[in-house]
Design a protein around this motif. Structure first.
Motif, PDB file in Angstrom:
ATOM      1  N   TRP A 131       0.775  -1.126  -0.028  1.00 57.93           N
ATOM      2  CA  TRP A 131      -0.040  -0.001  -0.043  1.00 57.93           C
ATOM      3  C   TRP A 131       0.699   1.172   0.116  1.00 57.93           C
ATOM      4  CZ3 TRP A 131      -5.281   0.205  -0.586  1.00 57.93           C
ATOM      5  CH2 TRP A 131      -5.722   1.577  -0.234  1.00 57.93           C
ATOM      6  N   PRO A 132       0.641   2.013  -0.887  1.00 58.05           N
ATOM      7  CA  PRO A 132       1.473   3.448  -0.875  1.00 58.05           C
ATOM      8  C   PRO A 132       1.373   3.988   0.323  1.00 58.05           C
ATOM      9  CG  PRO A 132       0.029   3.357  -3.037  1.00 58.05           C
ATOM     10  CD  PRO A 132      -0.525   2.115  -1.871  1.00 58.05           C
ATOM     11  N   ALA A 133       2.821   4.421   0.947  1.00 61.34           N
ATOM     12  CA  ALA A 133       2.912   4.856   2.256  1.00 61.34           C
ATOM     13  C   ALA A 133       2.164   6.417   2.486  1.00 61.34           C
ATOM     14  CB  ALA A 133       4.529   5.178   2.434  1.00 61.34           C
ATOM     15  N   ASP A 134       2.094   7.117   1.338  1.00 64.32           N
ATOM     16  CA  ASP A 134       1.467   8.398   1.647  1.00 64.32           C
ATOM     17  C   ASP A 134      -0.175   8.164   1.467  1.00 64.32           C
ATOM     18  OD1 ASP A 134       1.519   7.716  -1.115  1.00 64.32           O
ATOM     19  OD2 ASP A 134       1.865   9.654  -1.743  1.00 64.32           O
ATOM     20  N   HIS A 135      -0.757   6.934   1.221  1.00 61.61           N
ATOM     21  CA  HIS A 135      -2.211   6.999   1.061  1.00 61.61           C
ATOM     22  C   HIS A 135      -2.790   6.515   2.500  1.00 61.61           C
ATOM     23  CE1 HIS A 135      -2.525   6.236  -3.372  1.00 61.61           C
ATOM     24  NE2 HIS A 135      -1.750   7.244  -3.292  1.00 61.61           N
ATOM     25  N   HIS A 136      -2.923   7.349   3.408  1.00 61.96           N
ATOM     26  CA  HIS A 136      -3.477   7.124   4.706  1.00 61.96           C
ATOM     27  C   HIS A 136      -3.903   8.394   5.268  1.00 61.96           C
ATOM     28  CE1 HIS A 136      -0.329   8.915   7.569  1.00 61.96           C
ATOM     29  NE2 HIS A 136       0.377   8.608   6.418  1.00 61.96           N
ATOM     30  N   ILE A 137      -4.795   8.096   6.263  1.00 59.64           N
ATOM     31  CA  ILE A 137      -5.433   9.259   6.824  1.00 59.64           C
ATOM     32  C   ILE A 137      -5.067   9.918   8.336  1.00 59.64           C
ATOM     33  CG2 ILE A 137      -7.478   8.947   5.421  1.00 59.64           C
ATOM     34  CD1 ILE A 137      -9.063   7.755   8.199  1.00 59.64           C
ATOM     35  N   GLY A 138      -3.914   9.017   8.791  1.00 55.85           N
ATOM     36  CA  GLY A 138      -3.638   9.141  10.180  1.00 55.85           C
ATOM     37  C   GLY A 138      -2.502  10.247  10.161  1.00 55.85           C
TER      38      GLY A 138
ATOM     39  N   TRP B   7     -11.409  -2.973   8.633  1.00 57.93           N
ATOM     40  CA  TRP B   7     -10.379  -2.710   7.649  1.00 57.93           C
ATOM     41  C   TRP B   7      -9.717  -1.305   8.296  1.00 57.93           C
ATOM     42  CZ3 TRP B   7     -10.971  -0.128   1.895  1.00 57.93           C
ATOM     43  CH2 TRP B   7      -9.631  -0.109   1.514  1.00 57.93           C
ATOM     44  N   PHE B   8      -8.753  -1.433   8.696  1.00 61.80           N
ATOM     45  CA  PHE B   8      -8.024  -0.231   9.305  1.00 61.80           C
ATOM     46  C   PHE B   8      -6.570  -0.130   9.409  1.00 61.80           C
ATOM     47  CE2 PHE B   8      -8.014  -3.756  12.430  1.00 61.80           C
ATOM     48  CZ  PHE B   8      -6.754  -3.544  13.238  1.00 61.80           C
ATOM     49  N   THR B   9      -6.183   0.681   9.804  1.00 62.99           N
ATOM     50  CA  THR B   9      -4.756   1.067   9.846  1.00 62.99           C
ATOM     51  C   THR B   9      -4.201   1.391  11.075  1.00 62.99           C
ATOM     52  OG1 THR B   9      -4.519   2.131   7.641  1.00 62.99           O
ATOM     53  CG2 THR B   9      -2.659   2.687   8.912  1.00 62.99           C
ATOM     54  N   ARG B  10      -3.070   0.671  11.512  1.00 60.91           N
ATOM     55  CA  ARG B  10      -2.319   0.897  12.823  1.00 60.91           C
ATOM     56  C   ARG B  10      -0.986   1.744  12.200  1.00 60.91           C
ATOM     57  NH1 ARG B  10      -2.106  -3.933  14.900  1.00 60.91           N
ATOM     58  NH2 ARG B  10      -4.093  -3.661  15.780  1.00 60.91           N
ATOM     59  N   HIS B  11      -1.021   2.895  13.308  1.00 59.44           N
ATOM     60  CA  HIS B  11       0.104   3.733  12.834  1.00 59.44           C
ATOM     61  C   HIS B  11       1.234   3.557  13.750  1.00 59.44           C
ATOM     62  CE1 HIS B  11      -2.430   5.952  10.026  1.00 59.44           C
ATOM     63  NE2 HIS B  11      -3.465   5.609  10.840  1.00 59.44           N
ATOM     64  N   GLU B  12       2.205   4.205  13.360  1.00 61.36           N
ATOM     65  CA  GLU B  12       3.570   4.119  14.163  1.00 61.36           C
ATOM     66  C   GLU B  12       3.462   4.402  15.688  1.00 61.36           C
ATOM     67  OE1 GLU B  12       6.778   5.643  11.873  1.00 61.36           O
ATOM     68  OE2 GLU B  12       6.803   3.856  10.228  1.00 61.36           O
ATOM     69  N   ASP B  13       2.563   5.498  15.703  1.00 60.75           N
ATOM     70  CA  ASP B  13       2.488   6.356  17.310  1.00 60.75           C
ATOM     71  C   ASP B  13       1.223   5.409  18.006  1.00 60.75           C
ATOM     72  OD1 ASP B  13       0.021   6.949  16.038  1.00 60.75           O
ATOM     73  OD2 ASP B  13       0.316   8.856  16.340  1.00 60.75           O
ATOM     74  N   GLY B  14       1.024   4.303  17.271  1.00 63.34           N
ATOM     75  CA  GLY B  14       0.101   3.373  18.108  1.00 63.34           C
ATOM     76  C   GLY B  14      -1.670   3.696  17.959  1.00 63.34           C
ATOM     77  N   THR B  15      -1.697   4.841  17.137  1.00 64.15           N
ATOM     78  CA  THR B  15      -2.903   5.045  16.678  1.00 64.15           C
ATOM     79  C   THR B  15      -3.730   4.168  15.698  1.00 64.15           C
ATOM     80  OG1 THR B  15      -2.383   6.873  15.404  1.00 64.15           O
ATOM     81  CG2 THR B  15      -2.824   7.562  17.717  1.00 64.15           C
TER      82      THR B  15
ATOM     83  N   THR C 153     -11.032  12.224  -8.443  1.00 69.39           N
ATOM     84  CA  THR C 153      -9.917  11.652  -7.523  1.00 69.39           C
ATOM     85  C   THR C 153      -9.340  10.366  -7.511  1.00 69.39           C
ATOM     86  OG1 THR C 153     -10.248  13.710  -5.870  1.00 69.39           O
ATOM     87  CG2 THR C 153      -9.067  11.774  -4.932  1.00 69.39           C
ATOM     88  N   PHE C 154     -10.481   9.570  -7.317  1.00 72.00           N
ATOM     89  CA  PHE C 154     -10.205   8.082  -7.653  1.00 72.00           C
ATOM     90  C   PHE C 154      -9.800   7.650  -8.955  1.00 72.00           C
ATOM     91  CE2 PHE C 154     -13.477   8.095  -3.843  1.00 72.00           C
ATOM     92  CZ  PHE C 154     -12.265   7.883  -3.048  1.00 72.00           C
ATOM     93  N   GLU C 155     -10.252   8.316  -9.989  1.00 68.45           N
ATOM     94  CA  GLU C 155      -9.711   8.059 -11.210  1.00 68.45           C
ATOM     95  C   GLU C 155      -8.349   8.550 -11.563  1.00 68.45           C
ATOM     96  OE1 GLU C 155     -13.078   9.803 -13.447  1.00 68.45           O
ATOM     97  OE2 GLU C 155     -13.904   7.987 -13.833  1.00 68.45           O
ATOM     98  N   ASP C 156      -7.939   9.567 -10.897  1.00 73.83           N
ATOM     99  CA  ASP C 156      -6.359  10.073 -10.969  1.00 73.83           C
ATOM    100  C   ASP C 156      -5.236   8.900 -11.125  1.00 73.83           C
ATOM    101  OD1 ASP C 156      -4.702  12.857 -10.814  1.00 73.83           O
ATOM    102  OD2 ASP C 156      -3.859  11.146  -9.651  1.00 73.83           O
ATOM    103  N   PRO C 157      -4.477   8.958 -11.931  1.00 77.89           N
ATOM    104  CA  PRO C 157      -3.560   8.083 -11.869  1.00 77.89           C
ATOM    105  C   PRO C 157      -2.675   7.614 -10.654  1.00 77.89           C
ATOM    106  CG  PRO C 157      -3.289   9.351 -14.182  1.00 77.89           C
ATOM    107  CD  PRO C 157      -4.324   9.850 -13.012  1.00 77.89           C
ATOM    108  N   GLY C 158      -2.768   8.757  -9.949  1.00 78.36           N
ATOM    109  CA  GLY C 158      -2.103   8.546  -8.558  1.00 78.36           C
ATOM    110  C   GLY C 158      -3.039   7.842  -7.587  1.00 78.36           C
ATOM    111  N   ALA C 159      -4.248   7.456  -7.868  1.00 75.23           N
ATOM    112  CA  ALA C 159      -5.168   6.865  -6.887  1.00 75.23           C
ATOM    113  C   ALA C 159      -5.110   5.418  -7.032  1.00 75.23           C
ATOM    114  CB  ALA C 159      -6.440   7.602  -6.909  1.00 75.23           C
TER     115      ALA C 159
END
Length: 154
Positions: free
Chosen positions: A33-40, A57-65, A135-141
């Motif tokens: 998963w691209p490292a810059d694609h997150h909301i934390g 479906w969730f993300t655990r972040h380096e700060d524990g959040t 946004t979702f159609e953008d090549p970067g998404a």
């Protein structure tokens, strides 16, 4: 009333059989998963798709959040899974916003798999629906996300 198809569809072919493609997509999302694609507010430590209907479906972040993305609504390995995407146009999780991401894994011969991703129900974004589709159609998404997945899978 004229109905329009607001879904965004992307696909990629990977050089692994469907069961491995499914496993890598769902159980090892952190590896691609691209490292810059997150909301934390902190970098990604781990992305988790709990392997069952009703799983998170969730993300655990380096700060524990932890930040939520959605829930698993269909779990049918190795053929497909469906999750909700509940991230709004403000890039925050919303319990009352539900769009759908379906990923299918289809054998194409020689141990290869076509991975088809469809992000639908974008009308749930309301006034932001057209902008979010763009946004979702953008090549970067989604396209870049599947490219990252394919580079690890192949």
């Amino acid at each position: 009333m004229i109905e329009t198809d607001s879904a965004v569809r992307r696909e990629v072919v990977v050089d692994v059989p469907p069961a491995r493609a499914f496993e890598l997509f769902t159980a090892d999302m952190t590896s691609w998963w691209p490292a810059d694609h997150h909301i934390g507010s902190a970098p990604i430590a781990e992305i988790i798709v709990e392997p069952r209907t009703g799983g998170r479906w969730f993300t655990r972040h380096e700060d524990g959040t932890e930040t939520s993305t959605g829930v698993v609504v269909v779990w049918e390995p190795p053929g497909r899974f469906v999750v909700t995407w509940q991230i709004g146009a403000d890039w925050k999780f919303h319990t009352d916003l539900v769009t759908t991401v379906e990923v299918r894994f289809e054998p194409v011969g020689d141990g290869r798999t076509r991975v088809r991703l469809e992000h639908r129900d974008l009308d749930a974004f309301g006034a932001d629906a057209a902008a979010m589709k763009e946004t979702f159609e953008d090549p970067g998404a989604w396209q870049a996300t599947l490219r990252a997945y394919a580079s690890v899978a192949s």
